[in-house]
Design an enzyme around this catalytic site. Sequence first.
Site, short mmCIF file in Angstrom:
data_model
loop_
_atom_site.label_atom_id
_atom_site.label_comp_id
_atom_site.label_asym_id
_atom_site.label_seq_id
_atom_site.Cartn_x
_atom_site.Cartn_y
_atom_site.Cartn_z
N HIS A 134 12.59 -38.16 -14.41
CA HIS A 134 11.95 -38.29 -15.51
C HIS A 134 12.46 -38.78 -16.59
CE1 HIS A 134 8.97 -36.04 -18.13
NE2 HIS A 134 9.91 -36.07 -18.91
N GLU A 135 13.53 -38.40 -17.10
CA GLU A 135 14.06 -38.87 -18.36
C GLU A 135 14.39 -40.43 -18.48
OE1 GLU A 135 13.77 -37.19 -21.32
OE2 GLU A 135 13.26 -35.41 -20.05
N HIS A 138 11.25 -42.32 -19.26
CA HIS A 138 11.14 -42.51 -20.83
C HIS A 138 11.82 -43.67 -21.25
CE1 HIS A 138 8.63 -39.22 -21.57
NE2 HIS A 138 9.37 -38.20 -21.00
N GLU A 204 4.27 -37.79 -21.30
CA GLU A 204 5.09 -36.84 -20.32
C GLU A 204 4.24 -36.99 -18.96
OE1 GLU A 204 7.65 -34.77 -20.49
OE2 GLU A 204 7.65 -35.84 -22.58
#
Length: 286
Positions: A134-135, A138, A204
């Site tokens: 997930h990070e 980003h 998100e």
Amino acid sequence: MHNHFNGVKTAALFGVIFAVLLGLGAVIGNGRYIWLFALIGVVMTFYGYWNSDKIAIRAMQAYPVTAEQAPAMYRIVRELSTRANKPMPALYISPTQAPNAFATGRNPSHAAVCCTEGILDLLDERELRGVLGHELMHVYNRDILTSSIAAALAGIITSVAQMALFFGGGNSDERPNPIAMIALALLAPLAASIIQMSISRTREFDADEDGSKLTGDPLALADALRKLELGTQRAPLPPDPKLQNAAHMMIANPFRAADVKTLFSTHPPMADRIERLHDMARQLGR
């Protein structure tokens, strides 16, 4: 990974925030200081751009780590960045038991991923892999810069709008309409917060989806989010202004529900995120 039009979102975000800044400049002193507010916007954008990889790291008092100091974290990030064919970011750990993680930096070549000691203790390696995927998305979606600059500009808008009640400028002929002044002082920070919230919530969902595609395991992230929802309530961060400026970058809302109004939370509800991840897993036949 697919196109989430982050360039368009960034342009829209900056356009509205600059419009609010110029609106403040037009009202205060009957427009005499509009150039000053335009300059503030440019300076804060430039500052946010060059320092976006340092502001949140400093706020969380994080320290850099090597493969020897954080072997699991390093191994996972190296594997996923290689799979994505992208640069590997610098890795940091924050010495707090509040379980969370975030990414920051101005581009994939100047980025950092940070985990707290709390999240490393809370999650197993499979769940940590979901969080780090997930990070990384980003970073690779280039939306960490957007949020960093948005936070800087939103902060300056809030400060200027509050000061506007006390500094109308000049003599009585030059002073702005008091009703307009009060309206801007109240609405400008509200507008900045709503804009930042909407961008953060969208990104998100995007990072959940793309990160799960990168790891191939959406249920790992769903399980991690479920643990984080409970963990952040048991061990929240204090509602310190410096930490609040970094909160929108984190994978989970780091504050107690009583410390932040749900309407203005920068994170979508965990239940919605988890449900989307389960739908994604079903589509993949898991």
